[in-house]
Design an enzyme around this catalytic site. Structure first.
Site, PDB file in Angstrom:
ATOM      1  N   HIS A 172       0.866  -1.184   0.000  1.00 54.13           N
ATOM      2  CA  HIS A 172       0.000   0.000   0.000  1.00 54.13           C
ATOM      3  C   HIS A 172       0.898   1.228   0.000  1.00 54.13           C
ATOM      4  O   HIS A 172       1.940   1.245   0.656  1.00 54.13           O
ATOM      5  CB  HIS A 172      -0.868  -0.029   1.271  1.00 54.13           C
ATOM      6  CG  HIS A 172      -1.700   1.204   1.471  1.00 54.13           C
ATOM      7  ND1 HIS A 172      -1.442   2.127   2.463  1.00 54.13           N
ATOM      8  CD2 HIS A 172      -2.783   1.654   0.802  1.00 54.13           C
ATOM      9  CE1 HIS A 172      -2.353   3.097   2.391  1.00 54.13           C
ATOM     10  NE2 HIS A 172      -3.165   2.840   1.403  1.00 54.13           N
ATOM     11  N   ASN A 173       0.513   2.279  -0.746  1.00 57.59           N
ATOM     12  CA  ASN A 173       1.341   3.503  -0.803  1.00 57.59           C
ATOM     13  C   ASN A 173       2.807   3.156  -1.044  1.00 57.59           C
ATOM     14  O   ASN A 173       3.700   3.630  -0.323  1.00 57.59           O
ATOM     15  CB  ASN A 173       1.232   4.300   0.506  1.00 57.59           C
ATOM     16  CG  ASN A 173      -0.109   5.010   0.619  1.00 57.59           C
ATOM     17  OD1 ASN A 173      -0.891   5.034  -0.325  1.00 57.59           O
ATOM     18  ND2 ASN A 173      -0.386   5.565   1.772  1.00 57.59           N
ATOM     19  N   GLU A 202       1.093  -0.171  -5.540  1.00 61.16           N
ATOM     20  CA  GLU A 202       0.134   0.913  -5.701  1.00 61.16           C
ATOM     21  C   GLU A 202       0.829   2.150  -6.272  1.00 61.16           C
ATOM     22  O   GLU A 202       1.913   2.527  -5.817  1.00 61.16           O
ATOM     23  CB  GLU A 202      -0.485   1.254  -4.347  1.00 61.16           C
ATOM     24  CG  GLU A 202      -1.604   2.253  -4.499  1.00 61.16           C
ATOM     25  CD  GLU A 202      -2.178   2.680  -3.159  1.00 61.16           C
ATOM     26  OE1 GLU A 202      -3.309   3.164  -3.169  1.00 61.16           O
ATOM     27  OE2 GLU A 202      -1.498   2.544  -2.132  1.00 61.16           O
ATOM     28  N   ASP A 204      -0.083   6.102  -7.016  1.00 60.78           N
ATOM     29  CA  ASP A 204      -1.037   7.179  -6.795  1.00 60.78           C
ATOM     30  C   ASP A 204      -0.716   8.301  -7.783  1.00 60.78           C
ATOM     31  O   ASP A 204       0.279   8.997  -7.615  1.00 60.78           O
ATOM     32  CB  ASP A 204      -0.828   7.659  -5.350  1.00 60.78           C
ATOM     33  CG  ASP A 204      -2.086   8.223  -4.762  1.00 60.78           C
ATOM     34  OD1 ASP A 204      -3.056   8.366  -5.511  1.00 60.78           O
ATOM     35  OD2 ASP A 204      -2.106   8.527  -3.558  1.00 60.78           O
ATOM     36  N   HIS A 217       1.404  11.348  -2.559  1.00 60.61           N
ATOM     37  CA  HIS A 217       0.221  11.186  -1.719  1.00 60.61           C
ATOM     38  C   HIS A 217      -0.562  12.496  -1.786  1.00 60.61           C
ATOM     39  O   HIS A 217      -0.183  13.480  -1.170  1.00 60.61           O
ATOM     40  CB  HIS A 217       0.657  10.878  -0.288  1.00 60.61           C
ATOM     41  CG  HIS A 217      -0.452  10.327   0.562  1.00 60.61           C
ATOM     42  ND1 HIS A 217      -0.898   9.033   0.423  1.00 60.61           N
ATOM     43  CD2 HIS A 217      -1.214  10.884   1.527  1.00 60.61           C
ATOM     44  CE1 HIS A 217      -1.886   8.821   1.287  1.00 60.61           C
ATOM     45  NE2 HIS A 217      -2.090   9.922   1.960  1.00 60.61           N
ATOM     46  N   GLU A 251      -4.110   4.281  -8.494  1.00 57.12           N
ATOM     47  CA  GLU A 251      -5.038   5.150  -7.759  1.00 57.12           C
ATOM     48  C   GLU A 251      -5.034   6.430  -8.594  1.00 57.12           C
ATOM     49  O   GLU A 251      -4.149   7.265  -8.470  1.00 57.12           O
ATOM     50  CB  GLU A 251      -4.477   5.344  -6.349  1.00 57.12           C
ATOM     51  CG  GLU A 251      -5.311   6.157  -5.421  1.00 57.12           C
ATOM     52  CD  GLU A 251      -6.575   5.431  -4.967  1.00 57.12           C
ATOM     53  OE1 GLU A 251      -7.572   6.149  -4.758  1.00 57.12           O
ATOM     54  OE2 GLU A 251      -6.580   4.207  -4.830  1.00 57.12           O
TER      55      GLU A 251
END
Length: 636
Positions: A172-173, A202, A204, A217, A251
């Site tokens: 994640h992230n 992931e 983003d 982020h 994302e």
């Protein structure tokens, strides 16, 4: 005697001038090709000098230091039990040891010869196909004698089942390397996750200047990295640790214009690695297997229209074309409904549900329209992101290549109140779990509770050390560390009635006994000046709720070099297929506080039998060699 001649041949040159100091001692020990911890060598060196007014030792002192560090009494006892003269093991005697103490069943004579050739350091002994105590020590401390089963160190599971039948190592992230508010976004996040065997990353994505998409982020002060740099790193490291497919979970916050730029980068940089069409039939009724998707990179994103329409467009230029997706977005006060929820407190618009589940006014529903560039949409084949509505809705409408992402808080409620439906859902569809948005410090949840219901992609913050990542690393050591682990049959079967709280007929109890014998060169305590930790060992089982347990050894006072426990621990595990076992070594600082020294976690079904060493890992997952535990394992 050969052992003595061998020993002197290695060291005598150093003692031509009579004596050597601590640094030379350390250098000389390295010639024996065994790992030594400098702190322990220093400690034994000073003890050997005792009250002498010198910093130098002679040849006999060196022999005493070597023996104190290497000739462990627990190994001597075992060696002498099989060697009649306590000096040499014949190949036949070693084979007998393997049969009785390592529970080897296949051709033990051949294995014994292989071990002698690999570990016996004294040439004369090796030529006679025998093993000295020196060779025995090297074998007992080797990875061949480690607690992790040797045949689980390579891919051994059936890799031909549909993708949804596997637990998949997921991050994640991935672009963060510290916290989520102001920490740096860094390419190292991707490199290190891939080198650990992570298979779902992931990304983003946001609009950047000069029509260059960036990764960071959103709405925070974390730094930005160009999207194309991230894809270049993934291209370089995707298949270093594993041949099996990598899923890029986008994302996506970009405008359709910059989505086209992303699609071009994905095609141009990844080339043939990028999956752009179905394997075989364009009508997808079942997901392909990891084996069929070897060396492929899959894009997980929202998608417009069908796979067939995308395939028909394959050789036409779709630049400038966009499609629209309408979804109902529930406006909720849960800080995880949107995975990238703002990280500052919000004024809560509607109180929906109290902690105890009393009914409150319904969630407000808003229709959201998302524009998607056709060029990017067409790159989504087997991993189409689909908003999760309910288990009933999925069962009636969802296709096998559509996947859901569910936040940890909502997922935890499902585990508690509708586990059977959850298991049924994950037997059909890839389900990704992600940490709630309020975890600003990148803390992690316990992944075990979601593996217990068959969730494939339980995404963790790989940048955050701690128990949760230790469970993750322990679980995914299995199957050669390839990032895919075949789920137990009861989590793959569409008609399964298994739930973690109600195991029923799926229980296959395993009786396990572990004799904790000793520790060796344990990491010195940060809080002890004299290197005298007071070590204890916790043995913990993680699995279905009924199997969660923890047992604690006694404390050995002031001995980090060679603590000896000789304590027996027994466990009965109902669902061994889901269980992990963790050995955690601590230093007792006071009656209420312990300091972590090292740990090792592995799947219960990857345990070797018989006498084994347990390597210890630091908080960050680095090997603390030579620190280890010595145990005897038995189960049936």
């Amino acid at each position: 005697m050969e052992e003595n001649r061998w020993f002197l041949s290695i060291i005598q040159n150093e003692f031509r001038t009579g004596k050597i100091d601590l640094d030379s001692t350390m250098k000389l020990l390295e010639k024996f090709h065994l790992p030594f911890d400098f702190e322990h060598v220093k400690h034994v060196f000073k003890k050997t000098l005792d009250k002498r007014k010198t910093h130098m030792i002679n040849i006999e002192d060196f022999r005493a230091i070597y023996r104190a560090l290497v000739h462990r009494s627990e190994f001597r006892e075992l060696f002498c039990a099989y060697s009649p003269n306590c000096k040499i093991l014949s190949a036949t005697e070693l084979a007998e040891f393997l049969r009785r103490e390592k529970y080897e069943t296949n051709d033990c004579e051949t294995t014994a010869l292989e071990i002698i050739l690999k570990y016996e350091p004294i040439e004369e002994v090796r030529k006679k196909r025998q093993m000295s105590f020196e060779g025995f020590i090297r074998y007992m401390t080797s990875s061949d004698c480690s607690i992790f089963k040797n045949d689980h160190k390579t891919v051994y599971q059936d890799m031909n089942q549909p993708l949804c039948d596997y637990f998949i190592s997921s991050s994640h992230n991935t672009y963060l390397i510290s916290d989520q508010l102001v920490g740096p976004s860094h390419l190292w996040g991707y490199t290190s996750a891939l080198l650990k065997g992570c298979r779902c990353l992931e990304i983003d994505c946001w609009d950047g200047s000069n029509n260059e998409p960036v990764v960071y982020h959103g709405h925070t002060l974390t730094s930005k990295i160009p999207f194309h740099s991230v894809i270049q790193v993934i291209d370089k490291y995707a298949f270093v640790a594993s041949d099996y497919p990598v899923v890029l979970s986008l994302e996506n916050h970009c405008s359709s214009k910059q989505q086209e730029v992303m699609a071009d980068y994905l095609r141009n940089i990844l080339g043939d690695k990028l999956l752009t069409s179905t394997i075989g039939d364009t009508v997808v009724t079942q997901l392909p297997s990891p084996e069929e998707l070897k060396f492929k990179i899959l894009i997980k994103n929202k998608k417009v229209g069908t796979i067939e329409e995308g395939m028909l467009r394959r050789n036409t230029d779709s630049h400038g074309e966009t499609g629209e997706i309408s979804e109902f977005e529930y406006l909720s006060d849960e800080a995880e409904t949107d995975e990238k929820a703002p990280l500052y407190p919000r004024t809560r618009s509607s109180k929906r549900k109290s902690e105890h589940g009393h009914s409150l006014p319904p969630r407000k529903k808003a229709k959201m329209k998302t524009k998607i560039a056709i060029g990017l949409s067409d790159l989504v084949i087997y991993t189409k992101s689909e908003k999760f509505v309910s288990f009933e809705h999925s069962l009636a409408n969802q296709k096998c290549f559509e996947n859901n992402s569910i936040g940890e808080v909502r997922a935890r409620k499902f585990v508690k109140h509708s586990a059977k439906e959850f298991v049924s859902h994950t037997s059909r569809f890839i389900t990704r779990i992600y940490p709630k948005g309020t975890r600003a410090n990148s803390s992690n949840y316990n992944p075990q509770e979601f593996w217990n219901v068959g969730c494939q992609m339980v995404a963790l913050n790989f940048q955050t050390p701690g128990l949760q990542m230790e469970l993750q690393d322990g679980k995914f050591q299995d199957n050669g560390g390839c990032g895919y682990i075949l789920k137990p049959q009861f989590l793959r079967n569409h008609d399964s009635t298994f739930t973690p709280h109600n195991i029923g007929r799926y229980s296959k109890p395993m009786s396990l006994s572990i004799r904790l014998i000793s520790g060796h060169q344990l990491p010195p305590s940060n809080l002890s000046k004299t290197n005298k930790a007071d070590p204890l060992v916790n043995i913990e089982i993680y699995g279905v709720p009924e199997d969660q347990t923890r047992k604690k050894s006694s404390v050995i006072k002031s001995n980090a070099l060679s603590p000896r426990w000789d304590e027996l621990f027994s466990f009965t595990v109902q669902v061994p297929e889901l269980a992990l076992i963790r050995f955690c070594v601590e230093d007792e600082i006071s009656l209420v506080a312990n300091e972590f020294l090292g740990q090792y976690t592995l799947p219960l079904l990857s345990l070797s039998k018989g006498y084994c060493n347990i390597p210890l890992l630091s908080k960050d997952g680095d090997n603390l060699e030579p620190a280890s535990l010595f145990v005897h394992v038995w189960y049936y």
